[in-house]
Design a protein around this motif. Sequence first.
Motif, mmCIF file in Angstrom:
data_model
loop_
_atom_site.group_PDB
_atom_site.id
_atom_site.type_symbol
_atom_site.label_atom_id
_atom_site.label_comp_id
_atom_site.label_asym_id
_atom_site.label_seq_id
_atom_site.Cartn_x
_atom_site.Cartn_y
_atom_site.Cartn_z
ATOM 1 N N TYR A 17 0.831 -1.196 0.000
ATOM 2 C CA TYR A 17 0.000 0.000 0.000
ATOM 3 C C TYR A 17 0.872 1.255 0.000
ATOM 4 O O TYR A 17 0.624 2.192 -0.762
ATOM 5 N N ARG A 18 1.892 1.279 0.848
ATOM 6 C CA ARG A 18 2.792 2.432 0.900
ATOM 7 C C ARG A 18 3.509 2.631 -0.432
ATOM 8 O O ARG A 18 3.666 3.755 -0.901
ATOM 9 N N ARG A 19 3.929 1.529 -1.037
ATOM 10 C CA ARG A 19 4.628 1.606 -2.325
ATOM 11 C C ARG A 19 3.703 2.153 -3.410
ATOM 12 O O ARG A 19 4.097 3.013 -4.203
ATOM 13 N N SER A 20 2.456 1.697 -3.423
ATOM 14 C CA SER A 20 1.523 2.183 -4.441
ATOM 15 C C SER A 20 1.187 3.658 -4.209
ATOM 16 O O SER A 20 1.047 4.416 -5.170
ATOM 17 N N GLU A 21 1.074 4.078 -2.951
ATOM 18 C CA GLU A 21 0.829 5.491 -2.664
ATOM 19 C C GLU A 21 2.004 6.349 -3.120
ATOM 20 O O GLU A 21 1.816 7.426 -3.673
ATOM 21 N N ARG A 22 3.232 5.880 -2.887
ATOM 22 C CA ARG A 22 4.414 6.633 -3.308
ATOM 23 C C ARG A 22 4.456 6.759 -4.831
ATOM 24 O O ARG A 22 4.728 7.836 -5.365
ATOM 25 N N ARG A 23 4.159 5.673 -5.541
ATOM 26 C CA ARG A 23 4.139 5.719 -7.002
ATOM 27 C C ARG A 23 3.080 6.697 -7.501
ATOM 28 O O ARG A 23 3.298 7.435 -8.462
ATOM 29 N N HIS A 24 1.922 6.690 -6.848
ATOM 30 C CA HIS A 24 0.854 7.589 -7.243
ATOM 31 C C HIS A 24 1.275 9.049 -7.053
ATOM 32 O O HIS A 24 1.046 9.893 -7.928
ATOM 33 N N LYS A 25 1.894 9.355 -5.920
ATOM 34 C CA LYS A 25 2.348 10.722 -5.667
ATOM 35 C C LYS A 25 3.399 11.142 -6.690
ATOM 36 O O LYS A 25 3.374 12.279 -7.187
ATOM 37 N N GLU A 26 4.325 10.241 -7.015
ATOM 38 C CA GLU A 26 5.345 10.552 -8.015
ATOM 39 C C GLU A 26 4.702 10.815 -9.376
ATOM 40 O O GLU A 26 5.088 11.754 -10.077
ATOM 41 N N MET A 27 3.716 10.007 -9.743
ATOM 42 C CA MET A 27 3.042 10.185 -11.014
ATOM 43 C C MET A 27 2.280 11.512 -11.045
ATOM 44 O O MET A 27 2.292 12.227 -12.052
ATOM 45 N N MET A 28 1.649 11.880 -9.936
ATOM 46 C CA MET A 28 0.931 13.146 -9.870
ATOM 47 C C MET A 28 1.892 14.325 -10.005
ATOM 48 O O MET A 28 1.572 15.325 -10.646
ATOM 49 N N GLU A 29 3.080 14.225 -9.419
ATOM 50 C CA GLU A 29 4.079 15.289 -9.558
ATOM 51 C C GLU A 29 4.510 15.442 -11.010
ATOM 52 O O GLU A 29 4.640 16.550 -11.513
ATOM 53 N N VAL A 30 4.718 14.324 -11.681
ATOM 54 C CA VAL A 30 5.119 14.368 -13.094
ATOM 55 C C VAL A 30 3.988 14.951 -13.933
ATOM 56 O O VAL A 30 4.230 15.795 -14.804
ATOM 57 N N MET A 31 2.769 14.542 -13.675
ATOM 58 C CA MET A 31 1.623 15.030 -14.448
ATOM 59 C C MET A 31 1.402 16.525 -14.214
ATOM 60 O O MET A 31 0.995 17.246 -15.118
ATOM 61 N N LYS A 32 1.668 16.982 -13.003
ATOM 62 C CA LYS A 32 1.461 18.388 -12.671
ATOM 63 C C LYS A 32 2.454 19.275 -13.431
ATOM 64 O O LYS A 32 2.115 20.386 -13.824
ATOM 65 N N ASN A 33 3.657 18.783 -13.668
ATOM 66 C CA ASN A 33 4.691 19.580 -14.319
ATOM 67 C C ASN A 33 4.649 19.496 -15.843
ATOM 68 O O ASN A 33 5.406 20.193 -16.506
ATOM 69 N N ARG A 34 3.810 18.667 -16.399
ATOM 70 C CA ARG A 34 3.716 18.539 -17.853
ATOM 71 C C ARG A 34 2.881 19.643 -18.447
ATOM 72 O O ARG A 34 1.954 20.163 -17.830
ATOM 73 N N LYS A 35 3.203 19.973 -19.683
ATOM 74 C CA LYS A 35 2.366 20.899 -20.433
ATOM 75 C C LYS A 35 1.295 20.085 -21.149
ATOM 76 O O LYS A 35 1.531 18.954 -21.545
ATOM 77 N N LYS A 36 0.152 20.683 -21.334
ATOM 78 C CA LYS A 36 -0.926 19.982 -22.016
ATOM 79 C C LYS A 36 -0.635 19.955 -23.514
ATOM 80 O O LYS A 36 -0.321 20.979 -24.114
ATOM 81 N N VAL A 37 -0.739 18.788 -24.109
ATOM 82 C CA VAL A 37 -0.454 18.608 -25.528
ATOM 83 C C VAL A 37 -1.732 18.148 -26.213
ATOM 84 O O VAL A 37 -2.374 17.199 -25.772
ATOM 85 N N THR A 38 -2.104 18.836 -27.275
ATOM 86 C CA THR A 38 -3.265 18.442 -28.060
ATOM 87 C C THR A 38 -2.765 17.831 -29.356
ATOM 88 O O THR A 38 -1.980 18.443 -30.073
ATOM 89 N N ARG A 39 -3.194 16.644 -29.632
ATOM 90 C CA ARG A 39 -2.773 15.959 -30.846
ATOM 91 C C ARG A 39 -3.974 15.719 -31.743
ATOM 92 O O ARG A 39 -5.036 15.339 -31.284
ATOM 93 N N THR A 40 -3.753 15.932 -33.033
ATOM 94 C CA THR A 40 -4.783 15.678 -34.019
ATOM 95 C C THR A 40 -4.303 14.554 -34.922
ATOM 96 O O THR A 40 -3.171 14.595 -35.410
ATOM 97 N N VAL A 41 -5.134 13.556 -35.103
ATOM 98 C CA VAL A 41 -4.769 12.418 -35.942
ATOM 99 C C VAL A 41 -5.829 12.280 -37.027
ATOM 100 O O VAL A 41 -7.023 12.338 -36.757
ATOM 101 N N ALA A 42 -5.355 12.106 -38.258
ATOM 102 C CA ALA A 42 -6.281 11.950 -39.389
ATOM 103 C C ALA A 42 -5.664 10.976 -40.383
ATOM 104 O O ALA A 42 -4.486 10.633 -40.278
#
Length: 67
Positions: A31-56
């Motif tokens: 449980y502690r390991r999964s919580e730590r991974r989740h927090k790390e992922m949230m930190e990475v997601m928070k620092n990312r810029k939003k990217v919009t991709r168009t596929v055709a």
Amino acid sequence: MILIICLVLFTWALDGLCADYDHEAERRNDYRRSERRHKEMMEVMKNRKKVTRTVARDEHGRFVAQN
């Protein structure tokens, strides 16, 4: 004879208690390991810029992507 049977039963009971404690500790660590991974992922997601991709598809059926 009875003493040996009591000793075996006592050892068996201790083994069961230790196995339960090990299982609890393993679940707590997971449980502690999964919580730590989740927090790390949230930190990475928070620092990312939003990217919009168009596929055709083009006229030949190939994918064309735009970032």
